[in-house]
Motif scaffolding. Sequence first.
Motif, PDB file in Angstrom:
ATOM      1  N   PHE A 224       0.836  -1.217   0.000  1.00 23.31           N
ATOM      2  CA  PHE A 224       0.000   0.000   0.000  1.00 23.31           C
ATOM      3  C   PHE A 224       0.865   1.260   0.000  1.00 23.31           C
ATOM      4  CE2 PHE A 224      -3.719  -2.568   1.742  1.00 23.31           C
ATOM      5  CZ  PHE A 224      -4.474  -2.415   0.585  1.00 23.31           C
ATOM      6  N   THR A 225       1.917   1.264   0.813  1.00 23.93           N
ATOM      7  CA  THR A 225       2.752   2.469   0.874  1.00 23.93           C
ATOM      8  C   THR A 225       3.537   2.651  -0.425  1.00 23.93           C
ATOM      9  OG1 THR A 225       2.833   2.431   3.283  1.00 23.93           O
ATOM     10  CG2 THR A 225       4.622   3.596   2.169  1.00 23.93           C
ATOM     11  N   PHE A 226       4.062   1.552  -0.968  1.00 21.31           N
ATOM     12  CA  PHE A 226       4.785   1.624  -2.245  1.00 21.31           C
ATOM     13  C   PHE A 226       3.848   2.129  -3.343  1.00 21.31           C
ATOM     14  CE2 PHE A 226       6.835  -0.775  -5.921  1.00 21.31           C
ATOM     15  CZ  PHE A 226       7.981   0.009  -5.955  1.00 21.31           C
ATOM     16  N   SER A 227       2.618   1.644  -3.353  1.00 20.49           N
ATOM     17  CA  SER A 227       1.633   2.099  -4.348  1.00 20.49           C
ATOM     18  C   SER A 227       1.362   3.587  -4.194  1.00 20.49           C
ATOM     19  CB  SER A 227       0.312   1.328  -4.198  1.00 20.49           C
ATOM     20  OG  SER A 227       0.506  -0.041  -4.471  1.00 20.49           O
ATOM     21  N   ALA A 228       1.156   4.039  -2.959  1.00 16.27           N
ATOM     22  CA  ALA A 228       0.821   5.452  -2.721  1.00 16.27           C
ATOM     23  C   ALA A 228       1.934   6.364  -3.224  1.00 16.27           C
ATOM     24  CB  ALA A 228       0.559   5.699  -1.235  1.00 16.27           C
ATOM     25  N   ILE A 229       3.177   6.004  -2.962  1.00 16.10           N
ATOM     26  CA  ILE A 229       4.298   6.857  -3.393  1.00 16.10           C
ATOM     27  C   ILE A 229       4.339   6.910  -4.921  1.00 16.10           C
ATOM     28  CG2 ILE A 229       6.810   7.187  -3.342  1.00 16.10           C
ATOM     29  CD1 ILE A 229       6.802   5.547  -0.702  1.00 16.10           C
ATOM     30  N   PHE A 250      -0.568  -1.064  -6.935  1.00 21.63           N
ATOM     31  CA  PHE A 250      -1.983  -1.273  -7.243  1.00 21.63           C
ATOM     32  C   PHE A 250      -2.500  -0.173  -8.163  1.00 21.63           C
ATOM     33  CE2 PHE A 250      -1.749  -3.012  -2.760  1.00 21.63           C
ATOM     34  CZ  PHE A 250      -1.718  -4.339  -3.158  1.00 21.63           C
ATOM     35  N   SER A 251      -3.662  -0.435  -8.771  1.00 23.62           N
ATOM     36  CA  SER A 251      -4.349   0.635  -9.499  1.00 23.62           C
ATOM     37  C   SER A 251      -4.957   1.585  -8.473  1.00 23.62           C
ATOM     38  CB  SER A 251      -5.464   0.054 -10.368  1.00 23.62           C
ATOM     39  OG  SER A 251      -4.941  -0.930 -11.202  1.00 23.62           O
ATOM     40  N   PRO A 252      -4.979   2.887  -8.803  1.00 23.23           N
ATOM     41  CA  PRO A 252      -5.408   3.866  -7.801  1.00 23.23           C
ATOM     42  C   PRO A 252      -6.905   3.792  -7.456  1.00 23.23           C
ATOM     43  CG  PRO A 252      -4.216   4.925  -9.616  1.00 23.23           C
ATOM     44  CD  PRO A 252      -4.466   3.510 -10.028  1.00 23.23           C
ATOM     45  N   LEU A 253      -7.219   4.212  -6.252  1.00 22.07           N
ATOM     46  CA  LEU A 253      -8.600   4.425  -5.809  1.00 22.07           C
ATOM     47  C   LEU A 253      -8.672   5.889  -5.368  1.00 22.07           C
ATOM     48  CD1 LEU A 253     -11.427   3.371  -4.911  1.00 22.07           C
ATOM     49  CD2 LEU A 253     -10.395   2.954  -2.663  1.00 22.07           C
ATOM     50  N   THR A 338      -7.080   6.816   7.646  1.00 20.36           N
ATOM     51  CA  THR A 338      -7.779   5.601   7.223  1.00 20.36           C
ATOM     52  C   THR A 338      -7.337   5.292   5.801  1.00 20.36           C
ATOM     53  OG1 THR A 338      -9.711   6.074   8.592  1.00 20.36           O
ATOM     54  CG2 THR A 338     -10.030   4.523   6.780  1.00 20.36           C
ATOM     55  N   ILE A 339      -6.960   4.040   5.566  1.00 23.47           N
ATOM     56  CA  ILE A 339      -6.566   3.589   4.225  1.00 23.47           C
ATOM     57  C   ILE A 339      -7.750   2.841   3.633  1.00 23.47           C
ATOM     58  CG2 ILE A 339      -5.022   2.027   2.962  1.00 23.47           C
ATOM     59  CD1 ILE A 339      -2.945   2.499   5.173  1.00 23.47           C
ATOM     60  N   ALA A 340      -8.255   3.345   2.507  1.00 14.68           N
ATOM     61  CA  ALA A 340      -9.380   2.679   1.844  1.00 14.68           C
ATOM     62  C   ALA A 340      -8.848   1.856   0.675  1.00 14.68           C
ATOM     63  CB  ALA A 340     -10.378   3.711   1.340  1.00 14.68           C
ATOM     64  N   ALA A 341      -9.441   0.676   0.462  1.00 12.64           N
ATOM     65  CA  ALA A 341      -9.053  -0.153  -0.682  1.00 12.64           C
ATOM     66  C   ALA A 341     -10.268  -0.934  -1.156  1.00 12.64           C
ATOM     67  CB  ALA A 341      -7.933  -1.107  -0.302  1.00 12.64           C
ATOM     68  N   GLY A 365      -6.788   4.563  -1.071  1.00 16.64           N
ATOM     69  CA  GLY A 365      -7.407   5.883  -0.943  1.00 16.64           C
ATOM     70  C   GLY A 365      -7.107   6.379   0.456  1.00 16.64           C
ATOM     71  N   LEU A 366      -6.586   7.588   0.575  1.00 17.53           N
ATOM     72  CA  LEU A 366      -6.125   8.068   1.881  1.00 17.53           C
ATOM     73  C   LEU A 366      -7.086   9.094   2.472  1.00 17.53           C
ATOM     74  CD1 LEU A 366      -2.311   8.358   1.079  1.00 17.53           C
ATOM     75  CD2 LEU A 366      -3.607   6.387   1.905  1.00 17.53           C
ATOM     76  N   ILE A 367      -7.549   8.804   3.667  1.00 16.78           N
ATOM     77  CA  ILE A 367      -8.536   9.651   4.338  1.00 16.78           C
ATOM     78  C   ILE A 367      -7.941  10.110   5.660  1.00 16.78           C
ATOM     79  CG2 ILE A 367     -10.847   9.644   5.397  1.00 16.78           C
ATOM     80  CD1 ILE A 367     -11.448   7.270   3.376  1.00 16.78           C
ATOM     81  N   GLU A 368      -7.882  11.416   5.868  1.00 17.81           N
ATOM     82  CA  GLU A 368      -7.347  11.940   7.128  1.00 17.81           C
ATOM     83  C   GLU A 368      -8.445  12.743   7.818  1.00 17.81           C
ATOM     84  OE1 GLU A 368      -4.493  11.750   8.761  1.00 17.81           O
ATOM     85  OE2 GLU A 368      -2.927  11.216   7.315  1.00 17.81           O
ATOM     86  N   VAL A 369      -8.747  12.388   9.056  1.00 18.91           N
ATOM     87  CA  VAL A 369      -9.749  13.133   9.819  1.00 18.91           C
ATOM     88  C   VAL A 369      -9.118  13.536  11.166  1.00 18.91           C
ATOM     89  CG1 VAL A 369     -12.034  13.036  10.892  1.00 18.91           C
ATOM     90  CG2 VAL A 369     -11.622  11.827   8.742  1.00 18.91           C
TER      91      VAL A 369
END
Length: 370
Positions: A224-229, A250-253, A338-341, A365-369
């Motif tokens: 997940f982290t490698f994909s995000a970068i 991964f393919s992006p969300l 929160t990491i969404a996938a 998908g990265l969600i920060e609250v």
Amino acid sequence: MFSTLTSSLIAFWCLSTMTSATPFSYDNNPLKNNFPTPSNDQIKAIETQAHGSLPNTAPPATAQQNTLTSLRLIAFNELFEVAFFAELIANITNNVDGYKINDVSTKKSVLASLIAIQAQEELHTLDANNALKHFKTDPIQPCHYDFPVSNLNDAIGLASTFTDMALGVLQDVQSQLGSDGDIGLIRGVGAIIGQEGEQNGLFRQFGNKIPSALPFLTTSTRDFTFSAINQNFVVPNSCPNINVIDLKIFSPLTVDSETLKSLQQNPKPTTLKFSFQLPLGGPKPEWGSDWTGLKLAYINQQNIPVTENLHNVKVNTDTVSFEAPFLFDAATFGNGLTIAAVASASADFSSPDNIAKAPVVFGPGLIEVN
Ligand SMILES: *[C@@H]1O[C@H](CO)[C@@H](O)[C@H](O)[C@H]1NC(C)=O
């Protein structure tokens, strides 16, 4: 006179290339210290800026292949972080539009913190790459990078999010080191985790948040982290030896920014919108005409992932958009990262590691609250 003018024009030109939307590259020595391959004297100067030294204790004699993958990921991550902070410092220093800090003493203290952080990240990179050399394998070389921000608040917010992703993945790295028996490296990774947490306290306060986000920070996985970068920062095909990093991209969300912003402004149970690109060949038969063959997972804190069905799925040319509940609860779900996938419904959703192993994954998908 002429030569002074010329050299100041050249200096101006160098600064302006660094602060334009041109991708960041280490090629022309923007840090002026040959990073990522500084000399011993240059390392001493970096250590002074970082307020401390590279460890002088040797790594263990040998390491498992899987450990080399973790070290490569750490180097890959730290190389982009150094690039980000170098560009951010240049933007603030040069009063680039959106980056001007009017109050002189605030500007000075923000820069002092960021300069130390950049040097600390340089040492994290060198530490990982030195370990790779020690284990007789190639160090990771830098890519070119593009950062999706153009003002100070967004830049620091982004730094907080990618630091959270680093804080999550280093938990995975420690756990892999433990299961592979490479315990000699665990302590040093712990030293980096605490350090990055201190940085994030600064970023969070800058965004008017309390410094410590959660009692137990959200976990991530290496994929997940490698994909995000790769999805967010790396210029495609610009990495000389990314092929040696044995991890998935991964393919992006995509998390719809409007629904995310309203959740952030008023955290409460709500509905988020998401989208992803249809793969070549269209939807897979196993996803079903009602899309029940896919599920959305939310990874938050140290808890069992929360899963939701995809609602109101719409296909527009090759973009799939859908909605899903985000059942925020201040005590139990949704604060911090929160990491969404999206993953095949047949996957094992009991842990982030198992989700990352699903046959099909879109994310993170990265969600920060808060
Ligand atoms: C620096 O400013 C440029 C120009 O606005 C922008 O494209 C770039 O993303 C900024 N970099 C960072 C790290 O904020």
